[in-house]
Design a protein around this motif. Sequence first.
Motif, PDB file in Angstrom:
ATOM      1  N   HIS A   1       5.230  -3.812   7.292  1.00  0.00           N
ATOM      2  CA  HIS A   1       5.512  -2.709   6.387  1.00  0.00           C
ATOM      3  C   HIS A   1       6.912  -2.859   5.785  1.00  0.00           C
ATOM      4  O   HIS A   1       7.760  -3.563   6.329  1.00  0.00           O
ATOM      5  CB  HIS A   1       5.419  -1.371   7.128  1.00  0.00           C
ATOM      6  CG  HIS A   1       4.089  -1.112   7.761  1.00  0.00           C
ATOM      7  ND1 HIS A   1       3.235  -0.133   7.325  1.00  0.00           N
ATOM      8  CD2 HIS A   1       3.461  -1.722   8.800  1.00  0.00           C
ATOM      9  CE1 HIS A   1       2.136  -0.129   8.075  1.00  0.00           C
ATOM     10  NE2 HIS A   1       2.257  -1.090   8.972  1.00  0.00           N
TER      11      HIS A   1
ATOM     12  N   LYS B   1       5.130   6.826   9.716  1.00  0.00           N
ATOM     13  CA  LYS B   1       3.961   7.684   9.944  1.00  0.00           C
ATOM     14  C   LYS B   1       2.702   6.836  10.168  1.00  0.00           C
ATOM     15  O   LYS B   1       1.824   7.200  10.964  1.00  0.00           O
ATOM     16  CB  LYS B   1       3.748   8.588   8.732  1.00  0.00           C
ATOM     17  CG  LYS B   1       2.625   9.602   8.854  1.00  0.00           C
ATOM     18  CD  LYS B   1       3.048  10.815   9.639  1.00  0.00           C
ATOM     19  CE  LYS B   1       1.979  11.884   9.598  1.00  0.00           C
ATOM     20  NZ  LYS B   1       2.332  13.034  10.485  1.00  0.00           N
ATOM     21  N   SER B   2       2.644   5.706   9.500  1.00  0.00           N
ATOM     22  CA  SER B   2       1.438   4.865   9.568  1.00  0.00           C
ATOM     23  C   SER B   2       1.305   4.162  10.919  1.00  0.00           C
ATOM     24  O   SER B   2       0.267   3.592  11.218  1.00  0.00           O
ATOM     25  CB  SER B   2       1.462   3.830   8.457  1.00  0.00           C
ATOM     26  OG  SER B   2       2.467   2.875   8.687  1.00  0.00           O
TER      27      SER B   2
ATOM     28  N   ASP C   1       0.854  -1.182   0.000  1.00  0.00           N
ATOM     29  CA  ASP C   1       0.000   0.000   0.000  1.00  0.00           C
ATOM     30  C   ASP C   1       0.894   1.237   0.000  1.00  0.00           C
ATOM     31  O   ASP C   1       1.633   1.486   0.957  1.00  0.00           O
ATOM     32  CB  ASP C   1      -0.892  -0.006   1.249  1.00  0.00           C
ATOM     33  CG  ASP C   1      -1.885   1.148   1.270  1.00  0.00           C
ATOM     34  OD1 ASP C   1      -1.658   2.150   0.556  1.00  0.00           O
ATOM     35  OD2 ASP C   1      -2.880   1.060   2.013  1.00  0.00           O
TER      36      ASP C   1
ATOM     37  N   GLU D   1       2.356  -0.555   3.911  1.00  0.00           N
ATOM     38  CA  GLU D   1       1.962  -1.802   4.560  1.00  0.00           C
ATOM     39  C   GLU D   1       1.759  -2.912   3.532  1.00  0.00           C
ATOM     40  O   GLU D   1       1.258  -2.680   2.431  1.00  0.00           O
ATOM     41  CB  GLU D   1       0.672  -1.627   5.364  1.00  0.00           C
ATOM     42  CG  GLU D   1       0.275  -2.881   6.140  1.00  0.00           C
ATOM     43  CD  GLU D   1      -0.944  -2.679   7.029  1.00  0.00           C
ATOM     44  OE1 GLU D   1      -1.217  -3.550   7.873  1.00  0.00           O
ATOM     45  OE2 GLU D   1      -1.621  -1.636   6.882  1.00  0.00           O
TER      46      GLU D   1
ATOM     47  N   LEU E   1       6.803   7.307   5.361  1.00  0.00           N
ATOM     48  CA  LEU E   1       5.428   6.840   5.226  1.00  0.00           C
ATOM     49  C   LEU E   1       5.156   5.602   6.073  1.00  0.00           C
ATOM     50  O   LEU E   1       4.063   5.467   6.663  1.00  0.00           O
ATOM     51  CB  LEU E   1       5.107   6.559   3.752  1.00  0.00           C
ATOM     52  CG  LEU E   1       5.054   7.803   2.847  1.00  0.00           C
ATOM     53  CD1 LEU E   1       4.824   7.398   1.401  1.00  0.00           C
ATOM     54  CD2 LEU E   1       3.967   8.774   3.317  1.00  0.00           C
ATOM     55  N   SER E   2       6.126   4.699   6.149  1.00  0.00           N
ATOM     56  CA  SER E   2       5.933   3.495   6.966  1.00  0.00           C
ATOM     57  C   SER E   2       5.907   3.849   8.458  1.00  0.00           C
ATOM     58  O   SER E   2       5.098   3.328   9.214  1.00  0.00           O
ATOM     59  CB  SER E   2       7.033   2.467   6.688  1.00  0.00           C
ATOM     60  OG  SER E   2       8.315   2.986   7.002  1.00  0.00           O
TER      61      SER E   2
ATOM     62  N   LYS F   1       0.314   4.302   0.450  1.00  0.00           N
ATOM     63  CA  LYS F   1       0.018   5.325   1.452  1.00  0.00           C
ATOM     64  C   LYS F   1       0.680   5.030   2.793  1.00  0.00           C
ATOM     65  O   LYS F   1       1.049   5.944   3.531  1.00  0.00           O
ATOM     66  CB  LYS F   1      -1.494   5.433   1.656  1.00  0.00           C
ATOM     67  CG  LYS F   1      -2.247   5.942   0.428  1.00  0.00           C
ATOM     68  CD  LYS F   1      -3.742   6.004   0.705  1.00  0.00           C
ATOM     69  CE  LYS F   1      -4.510   6.496  -0.527  1.00  0.00           C
ATOM     70  NZ  LYS F   1      -5.970   6.518  -0.280  1.00  0.00           N
ATOM     71  N   THR F   2       0.851   3.747   3.101  1.00  0.00           N
ATOM     72  CA  THR F   2       1.364   3.360   4.422  1.00  0.00           C
ATOM     73  C   THR F   2       2.584   2.439   4.351  1.00  0.00           C
ATOM     74  O   THR F   2       3.198   2.144   5.368  1.00  0.00           O
ATOM     75  CB  THR F   2       0.283   2.611   5.213  1.00  0.00           C
ATOM     76  OG1 THR F   2      -0.081   1.416   4.483  1.00  0.00           O
ATOM     77  CG2 THR F   2      -0.953   3.476   5.408  1.00  0.00           C
TER      78      THR F   2
END
Length: 401
Positions: free
Chosen positions: A371, A400-401, A358, A363, A397-398, A360-361
Amino acid sequence: MKIAIIGGGAAGYFAAVTAAKEASNEVHIFEKTSKVLGKVKISGGGRCNVTNVVFNPVKLSKSYPRGERFLKKAFGKFNGEHTVEWFKDRGVNIVAEDDGRMFPDTNDSQTIIDCLTDEADRLGVQLHLSNTVSKLTPNENGTIQLTINDSNQVFDKVIVTIGGQPKLESFNWIKNLGHTIEDPVPSLFTFKINHKPLTKLMGLSVSDARVRIVGEKKLNETGPLLITHWGLSGPAILRTSAWGARMLYNRNYQFEILVSWYNKLSDQELREYVNEQKVVLKKKQIKNNNPFELPQRLWDYILQRLEIPETKLWLDLSKKELNKLVEVLLADKYQVNGTTKFKEEFVTCGGVNLTEVDVKTMESKVVSNLHFAGEVLDIDGITGGFNFQAAWTTGYLSGKS
């Protein structure tokens, strides 16, 4: 939340400090060696090429032979501009050079290392050196068990940042989870050329050259070119190797290249210019009157390659010799027989298939709460700070998620 970061490189540290800052998370970095941020230390000749001045997400993503579409979305959240601001907020000024590469103003990679490690210490990130993760086991409740140095520990989330791996077997523990792994092959390498007259010019560079792979129209790169004792290197070669990584691997690194030593004029323009110079320099020796702004040693080599006597006058050059001169200046052909590692800039393409992550993340779409960040993904960029930028972005990003 208890979080494990597997790998103490650029992406690992950026993921760790981001995750630790986001909430009251307990963050652990597990590094299998006795040192962290090793690639940061030696990159850019010990100066650390942090990022590149290309901040626009769309333009920035075009510097990645693998991962362009994926990163275009990721760079919308965190790009080079954010990287510069992040370090500036922590007292590190990142400055640009004429070619677009960006370095700390101290010109010392230790500045970047100290910034990352100090931030990790400030946020309470726990570092575990000489700790090898050999197995990852998802639990039914969503947690993940890691086998570390033959003992088991359970975490709420795991971020894998092990970097590029030269052998497919190194990804087996990820592959066993159901992930698809793109075969790793070298990227950013130099070309080995067994032509002694050329390699005798080792250390000589041309500021604006063009390199083309014979039979591959799209592999056509420009930039500085460096002659070494084994063949050719420099940005023009490294970019060619990055874009052609898989194709050149499939050819077993046996192929021909065309080198344009004079990349300022087209074929027709150069022919007209050469004829003009024949008139202007008519009674002057060709050896001592080089109108192409090429290094003298390279000019001497070209004349020897064309079997043009050094004492010959410009007016005495035949039409055939003039044609050959243009041909060598624009398309000098060499056989490449293998590659060599380019100092510390060695990069591997391949890794975790991006369709299973993903954006966004970062993941995994296969295993919840797992992740990825950095070069473990099937992402690699050309030389110029782009690979570190991918590490900062995916790490952020990883985390932050």
